[in-house]
Design an enzyme around this catalytic site. Structure first.
Site, mmCIF file in Angstrom:
data_model
loop_
_atom_site.group_PDB
_atom_site.id
_atom_site.type_symbol
_atom_site.label_atom_id
_atom_site.label_comp_id
_atom_site.label_asym_id
_atom_site.label_seq_id
_atom_site.Cartn_x
_atom_site.Cartn_y
_atom_site.Cartn_z
ATOM 1 N N ASP A 109 -7.258 -0.536 2.040
ATOM 2 C CA ASP A 109 -6.800 -1.115 0.777
ATOM 3 C C ASP A 109 -5.767 -2.195 1.104
ATOM 4 O O ASP A 109 -4.562 -1.960 1.045
ATOM 5 C CB ASP A 109 -6.202 0.006 -0.087
ATOM 6 C CG ASP A 109 -5.617 -0.521 -1.375
ATOM 7 O OD1 ASP A 109 -6.025 -1.591 -1.835
ATOM 8 O OD2 ASP A 109 -4.738 0.181 -1.931
ATOM 9 N N GLN A 125 2.807 -7.533 -5.009
ATOM 10 C CA GLN A 125 2.853 -6.198 -5.633
ATOM 11 C C GLN A 125 4.248 -5.882 -6.174
ATOM 12 O O GLN A 125 4.400 -5.403 -7.304
ATOM 13 C CB GLN A 125 2.436 -5.157 -4.583
ATOM 14 C CG GLN A 125 2.415 -3.720 -5.083
ATOM 15 C CD GLN A 125 2.102 -2.723 -3.952
ATOM 16 O OE1 GLN A 125 1.850 -3.114 -2.816
ATOM 17 N NE2 GLN A 125 2.118 -1.447 -4.275
ATOM 18 N N HIS A 181 3.604 9.386 2.481
ATOM 19 C CA HIS A 181 3.522 7.975 2.084
ATOM 20 C C HIS A 181 4.343 7.726 0.817
ATOM 21 O O HIS A 181 5.138 6.791 0.754
ATOM 22 C CB HIS A 181 2.071 7.563 1.869
ATOM 23 C CG HIS A 181 1.901 6.195 1.283
ATOM 24 N ND1 HIS A 181 2.178 5.043 2.002
ATOM 25 C CD2 HIS A 181 1.515 5.775 0.041
ATOM 26 C CE1 HIS A 181 1.950 3.982 1.236
ATOM 27 N NE2 HIS A 181 1.556 4.402 0.037
ATOM 28 N N GLU A 195 -3.656 -0.508 4.129
ATOM 29 C CA GLU A 195 -3.459 0.890 3.755
ATOM 30 C C GLU A 195 -4.630 1.665 4.339
ATOM 31 O O GLU A 195 -5.784 1.431 3.973
ATOM 32 C CB GLU A 195 -3.361 1.063 2.227
ATOM 33 C CG GLU A 195 -2.088 0.431 1.665
ATOM 34 C CD GLU A 195 -1.747 0.853 0.244
ATOM 35 O OE1 GLU A 195 -2.649 1.304 -0.480
ATOM 36 O OE2 GLU A 195 -0.557 0.719 -0.130
ATOM 37 N N THR A 209 -10.913 -5.037 -0.762
ATOM 38 C CA THR A 209 -10.829 -3.664 -0.266
ATOM 39 C C THR A 209 -12.005 -3.491 0.686
ATOM 40 O O THR A 209 -13.150 -3.736 0.298
ATOM 41 C CB THR A 209 -10.954 -2.644 -1.418
ATOM 42 O OG1 THR A 209 -9.968 -2.948 -2.414
ATOM 43 C CG2 THR A 209 -10.755 -1.220 -0.916
ATOM 44 N N LYS A 256 -3.451 -6.101 -4.965
ATOM 45 C CA LYS A 256 -4.444 -5.200 -4.372
ATOM 46 C C LYS A 256 -5.875 -5.670 -4.574
ATOM 47 O O LYS A 256 -6.755 -5.303 -3.798
ATOM 48 C CB LYS A 256 -4.326 -3.815 -5.042
ATOM 49 C CG LYS A 256 -2.982 -3.153 -4.932
ATOM 50 C CD LYS A 256 -2.911 -2.373 -3.645
ATOM 51 C CE LYS A 256 -1.737 -1.396 -3.673
ATOM 52 N NZ LYS A 256 -1.702 -0.607 -2.435
ATOM 53 N N GLU A 301 -6.966 4.510 4.468
ATOM 54 C CA GLU A 301 -7.368 5.485 3.465
ATOM 55 C C GLU A 301 -8.758 6.029 3.763
ATOM 56 O O GLU A 301 -9.503 5.475 4.561
ATOM 57 C CB GLU A 301 -7.394 4.829 2.063
ATOM 58 C CG GLU A 301 -6.071 4.177 1.667
ATOM 59 C CD GLU A 301 -6.003 3.838 0.185
ATOM 60 O OE1 GLU A 301 -6.808 4.382 -0.599
ATOM 61 O OE2 GLU A 301 -5.138 3.012 -0.171
ATOM 62 N N GLU A 335 5.463 0.969 5.893
ATOM 63 C CA GLU A 335 6.182 2.122 6.433
ATOM 64 C C GLU A 335 6.453 1.977 7.931
ATOM 65 O O GLU A 335 7.523 2.333 8.411
ATOM 66 C CB GLU A 335 5.373 3.398 6.199
ATOM 67 C CG GLU A 335 5.152 3.758 4.742
ATOM 68 C CD GLU A 335 4.005 4.743 4.598
ATOM 69 O OE1 GLU A 335 2.854 4.293 4.434
ATOM 70 O OE2 GLU A 335 4.263 5.960 4.671
ATOM 71 N N ASP A 339 -8.084 4.118 -7.030
ATOM 72 C CA ASP A 339 -7.307 4.385 -5.825
ATOM 73 C C ASP A 339 -6.152 5.325 -6.164
ATOM 74 O O ASP A 339 -5.461 5.129 -7.166
ATOM 75 C CB ASP A 339 -6.769 3.078 -5.237
ATOM 76 C CG ASP A 339 -6.317 3.250 -3.796
ATOM 77 O OD1 ASP A 339 -6.895 4.101 -3.086
ATOM 78 O OD2 ASP A 339 -5.390 2.534 -3.375
ATOM 79 N N ARG A 383 2.321 -7.001 -0.305
ATOM 80 C CA ARG A 383 3.512 -6.281 -0.788
ATOM 81 C C ARG A 383 4.433 -7.142 -1.637
ATOM 82 O O ARG A 383 5.102 -6.641 -2.556
ATOM 83 C CB ARG A 383 4.303 -5.726 0.406
ATOM 84 C CG ARG A 383 3.545 -4.770 1.269
ATOM 85 C CD ARG A 383 3.079 -3.557 0.509
ATOM 86 N NE ARG A 383 2.334 -2.641 1.362
ATOM 87 C CZ ARG A 383 1.566 -1.656 0.905
ATOM 88 N NH1 ARG A 383 1.447 -1.453 -0.398
ATOM 89 N NH2 ARG A 383 0.919 -0.887 1.734
HETATM 90 MN MN MN Z 1 -4.068 2.183 -1.751
#
Ligand code: MN
Length: 409
Positions: A229, A236, A129, A195, A253, A249, A197, A357, A122, A233
């Site tokens: 993904d 993480q 971002h 996420e 996925t 993570k 993606e 975000e 990834d 948080r």
């Molecule tokens: Mn990602």
């Protein structure tokens, strides 16, 4: 009464028209163990292997398979030829009698992960971002790290937990420690995020010790999918220094069930973004015909409410540069390798591809019809869709990727 229309008579502008033809793997309720390669046309799935047999096609060997592996590894010439054959099968009137009985309504089949995911990588290729994350997590430092514009940053993820769209996602548990906590605590994540993606699917492998140059992108990469993904948080934030993402993570996925071949996206190709300074030669893509960016318009919805529309055209690093980066040390590719672009975020607040975000780490909740949202709640369903410009003003629809959060076990 009008004559019963054929599933092949699509409405004008159908994003899954014969200009698209993404590949997947399906089974039917009467033969749940019998997985078959399918090609989407409109709201139907063509049993591609059965069609190849019915029409005496030389491509039956690639298509009458339980997954896409044979097709992925067959290479660029075969990809082109199979796609030409499929286009003829769904458009030439003389084939209708053979093809129509092999179409299944997409809602009546089960879609499976279409290939065994080999290695999963990834990236972190959106400047917007990376800048937003830098501001949130490192408010007193430069938003972009010194390496960011010199190389596409990435990490190796966990291929065994890549799941197909529609699979429930169990809320992960783990350690977290907010700056104000005296000690770490263990429990279900309270900052479960998405996420948005794009995932790139490697068809043809490479030899260990031989980097894949930018110009090799289309010889190795078969197509793309949407990818979520899922990211915890809080887990993480506590674990990621100094080795990067790990358990925050790796729990799940999600990828779309449909792989869109790069050949369907010719009209979506765009010039790579302007760079601030020349890149090292292995990443320099000025004038590189086979590389470049892609104009994909992504939409992210929570429980049916659109919360963001990230534009893939704004990505700083291209998929070809990511491939060059992940092999420049001699690391080999294998059929079924999957690499994600990293969260796609545009410059506007409504274009941000993560709740981190969109809510600025929870400080600015989103207003949804069922209440305010900072991070995901149990029962939330996240659905990403996308389209790209197609030939002659058409749109190429990407398969959706959706998943529902279920409580921690
Ligand atoms: Mn990602």
């Amino acid at each position: 009464m009008p004559e019963q229309s054929s599933p092949l008579d699509l409405a004008e502008g159908d994003p899954f028209g014969p200009h698209n033809l993404p590949y997947g793997v399906f089974s039917t309720p009467d033969h749940p163990e019998d997985r078959r390669v399918g090609v989407r046309i409109g709201n139907h799935v063509l049993d591609a292997g059965a069609a190849a047999h019915a029409l005496g096609s030389p491509y039956a060997q690639l298509l009458a398979q339980p997954d896409l592996t044979a097709l992925l590894s067959a290479g660029r010439t075969a990809w082109r030829d199979v796609r030409r054959a499929l286009t003829a099968w769904v458009t030439v009137p003389a084939h209708r009698a053979d093809i129509e009985p092999l179409l299944h309504p997409v809602d009546a089949v089960t879609l499976h992960l279409p290939y065994a995911v080999a290695d999963y990588v990834d990236f972190y290729a959106s400047e917007n971002h990376a800048t937003n994350v830098g501001k949130i997590f490192r408010p007193n430092a430069e938003a972009l790290t010194p390496n960011w514009k010199h190389l596409p940053i990435g990490y190796h993820g966990r291929s065994g937990t890549v799941v197909v769209s529609g699979t429930d996602v169990v809320r992960p548990s783990g350690q977290r420690k907010a700056p104000t906590d005296p000690a770490p605590v263990f429990g279900p994540s309270v900052k479960l995020d998405i996420e948005a993606e794009v995932g790139f699917v490697v068809g043809v492998g490479s030899e260990q010790g031989r980097p894949v140059p930018l110009g090799g992108f289309r010889d190795h990469v078969f197509g793309l999918c949407l990818l979520n993904d899922w990211s915890a948080r809080d887990i993480q934030a506590w674990e990621y220094v100094p080795l990067g993402p790990f358990l925050g993570k790796s729990f799940a996925t999600s990828v779309s069930a449909w792989v869109t071949p790069l050949e369907a996206l010719e009209a979506a190709r765009i010039a790579p973004p302007a760079r601030d300074f020349p890149l090292l030669p292995y990443l320099e893509d000025a004038g590189e015909e086979e590389a470049g960016g892609l104009d994909l318009r992504i939409s992210v919805a929570i429980n049916g409410q659109v919360v963001a529309e990230p534009p893939f055209a704004t990505m700083y690093w291209t998929a070809a540069q990511m491939l060059a980066q992940m092999t420049v040390n001699g690391a080999s590719l294998r059929t079924g390798d999957l690499y994600g672009s990293g969260t796609v975020s545009g410059a506007e607040p409504g274009q941000r591809g993560s709740l981190l975000e969109l809510t600025w780490n929870g400080s600015e909740p989103l207003d949804l019809p069922d209440g305010k949202r900072t991070f995901l709640e149990d029962g939330d369903t996240v659905t990403m869709t996308a389209w790209a410009p197609g030939p002659d003003g058409t749109r190429v629809g990407l398969g959706e990727v959706t998943g529902r959060i279920v409580p921690a076990s």
